[in-house]
Write a protein that holds these residues in place. Structure first.
Motif, short mmCIF file in Angstrom:
data_model
loop_
_atom_site.label_atom_id
_atom_site.label_comp_id
_atom_site.label_asym_id
_atom_site.label_seq_id
_atom_site.Cartn_x
_atom_site.Cartn_y
_atom_site.Cartn_z
N THR A 253 15.18 4.26 6.59
CA THR A 253 16.10 4.70 5.56
C THR A 253 15.32 5.13 4.32
O THR A 253 14.15 4.77 4.14
CB THR A 253 17.06 3.56 5.17
N ILE A 254 15.98 5.85 3.49
CA ILE A 254 15.35 6.29 2.24
C ILE A 254 14.98 5.09 1.38
O ILE A 254 13.92 5.07 0.75
CB ILE A 254 16.30 7.24 1.46
N GLN A 255 15.83 4.07 1.37
CA GLN A 255 15.55 2.88 0.55
C GLN A 255 14.27 2.19 1.01
O GLN A 255 13.44 1.82 0.19
CB GLN A 255 16.72 1.90 0.60
N SER A 256 14.10 2.00 2.33
CA SER A 256 12.89 1.32 2.80
C SER A 256 11.65 2.18 2.57
O SER A 256 10.58 1.66 2.27
CB SER A 256 13.02 0.94 4.28
N LEU A 257 11.79 3.49 2.68
CA LEU A 257 10.67 4.39 2.39
C LEU A 257 10.29 4.29 0.91
O LEU A 257 9.11 4.20 0.57
CB LEU A 257 11.03 5.82 2.76
N THR A 258 11.28 4.27 0.05
CA THR A 258 11.03 4.14 -1.40
C THR A 258 10.35 2.81 -1.71
O THR A 258 9.41 2.76 -2.52
CB THR A 258 12.36 4.27 -2.17
N GLU A 259 10.79 1.74 -1.07
CA GLU A 259 10.17 0.43 -1.29
C GLU A 259 8.71 0.44 -0.85
O GLU A 259 7.85 -0.13 -1.53
CB GLU A 259 10.94 -0.65 -0.53
N THR A 260 8.42 1.06 0.28
CA THR A 260 7.03 1.17 0.76
C THR A 260 6.18 1.96 -0.21
O THR A 260 5.06 1.55 -0.55
CB THR A 260 7.00 1.81 2.16
N VAL A 261 6.68 3.09 -0.68
CA VAL A 261 5.94 3.91 -1.65
C VAL A 261 5.69 3.11 -2.92
O VAL A 261 4.58 3.14 -3.47
CB VAL A 261 6.70 5.22 -1.96
N ASP A 262 6.68 2.38 -3.39
CA ASP A 262 6.51 1.57 -4.60
C ASP A 262 5.40 0.53 -4.41
O ASP A 262 4.59 0.29 -5.30
CB ASP A 262 7.81 0.88 -4.98
N LYS A 263 5.37 -0.11 -3.25
CA LYS A 263 4.33 -1.12 -2.98
C LYS A 263 2.95 -0.48 -2.90
O LYS A 263 1.97 -1.04 -3.40
CB LYS A 263 4.65 -1.86 -1.69
N LEU A 264 2.85 0.68 -2.26
CA LEU A 264 1.56 1.34 -2.11
C LEU A 264 1.02 1.89 -3.42
O LEU A 264 -0.19 2.05 -3.59
CB LEU A 264 1.65 2.47 -1.08
N THR A 265 1.90 2.17 -4.35
CA THR A 265 1.47 2.76 -5.62
C THR A 265 1.55 1.78 -6.78
O THR A 265 1.66 2.18 -7.94
CB THR A 265 2.32 4.02 -5.94
N THR A 266 1.43 0.49 -6.48
CA THR A 266 1.47 -0.54 -7.51
C THR A 266 0.34 -0.31 -8.52
O THR A 266 -0.83 -0.13 -8.13
CB THR A 266 1.31 -1.93 -6.87
N TYR A 267 0.69 -0.31 -9.79
CA TYR A 267 -0.30 -0.10 -10.85
C TYR A 267 -1.41 -1.14 -10.75
O TYR A 267 -1.16 -2.33 -10.58
CB TYR A 267 0.36 -0.20 -12.23
N GLY A 268 -2.66 -0.68 -10.83
CA GLY A 268 -3.81 -1.57 -10.82
C GLY A 268 -4.35 -1.90 -9.44
O GLY A 268 -5.35 -2.59 -9.31
N LYS A 269 -3.67 -1.43 -8.40
CA LYS A 269 -4.13 -1.68 -7.03
C LYS A 269 -4.53 -0.37 -6.38
O LYS A 269 -4.16 0.70 -6.84
CB LYS A 269 -3.04 -2.35 -6.20
N GLY A 270 -5.28 -0.48 -5.28
CA GLY A 270 -5.72 0.71 -4.59
C GLY A 270 -5.53 0.60 -3.09
O GLY A 270 -5.12 -0.43 -2.57
N ILE A 271 -5.84 1.68 -2.43
CA ILE A 271 -5.78 1.75 -0.97
C ILE A 271 -7.21 1.89 -0.47
O ILE A 271 -7.95 2.75 -0.94
CB ILE A 271 -4.93 2.95 -0.52
N THR A 272 -7.60 1.04 0.48
CA THR A 272 -8.94 1.13 1.04
C THR A 272 -8.92 1.98 2.31
O THR A 272 -7.96 1.94 3.07
CB THR A 272 -9.53 -0.27 1.33
N ALA A 273 -9.95 2.76 2.49
CA ALA A 273 -10.08 3.59 3.69
C ALA A 273 -10.99 2.89 4.68
O ALA A 273 -12.19 2.77 4.46
CB ALA A 273 -10.63 4.96 3.32
N CYS A 274 -10.40 2.37 5.74
CA CYS A 274 -11.14 1.69 6.80
C CYS A 274 -11.02 2.49 8.09
O CYS A 274 -10.88 1.94 9.18
CB CYS A 274 -10.58 0.29 7.02
N ASP A 275 -11.04 3.79 7.95
CA ASP A 275 -10.77 4.65 9.10
C ASP A 275 -12.04 5.30 9.66
O ASP A 275 -11.97 6.33 10.33
CB ASP A 275 -9.75 5.72 8.72
N GLU A 276 -13.19 4.68 9.41
CA GLU A 276 -14.42 5.23 9.96
C GLU A 276 -14.38 5.17 11.49
O GLU A 276 -13.91 4.20 12.06
CB GLU A 276 -15.66 4.43 9.53
N SER A 277 -14.88 6.20 12.11
CA SER A 277 -15.01 6.18 13.57
C SER A 277 -16.10 5.17 13.94
O SER A 277 -16.89 4.75 13.09
CB SER A 277 -15.41 7.56 14.09
N SER A 278 -16.16 4.79 15.20
CA SER A 278 -17.20 3.85 15.63
C SER A 278 -18.59 4.43 15.39
O SER A 278 -19.53 3.70 15.08
CB SER A 278 -17.01 3.45 17.09
#
Length: 84
Positions: A1-26
């Motif tokens: 739903t749009i509401q759950s998508l909005t909640e996910t976006v809000d969590k991912l874009t929390t001020y002062g936090k970041g997203i780590t990239a752990c997507d290196e190939s082997s």
């Protein structure tokens, strides 16, 4: 739903936090291991490395999300036997 998508976006874009990239190939992570300390590029060593990142005490204070390599989707923690 749009509401759950909005909640996910809000969590991912929390001020002062970041997203780590752990997507290196082997191959890429293997080069990193080799350059750091000659660590063998094994599935188990890659799992331990990711576990160290994801289970560092207090990490949730600084990270709001992680970009994962497909290998990580099937790896389990040795402390909780739960998928990362």
């Amino acid at each position: 739903t749009i509401q759950s998508l909005t909640e996910t976006v809000d969590k991912l874009t929390t001020y002062g936090k970041g997203i780590t990239a752990c997507d290196e190939s082997s191959t890429t992570i293997g080069k990193r291991f080799h350059d750091i300390a000659g660590i063998p590029n094994t599935t188990e060593n890659r799992r331990k490395y990711r576990q160290m990142l994801f289970e560092t005490e207090g990490i949730e204070e600084f990270l709001s999300g992680a970009i994962l390599d497909v290998e990580t989707l099937y790896q389990k923690s040795s402390t909780s036997d739960v998928l990362f």
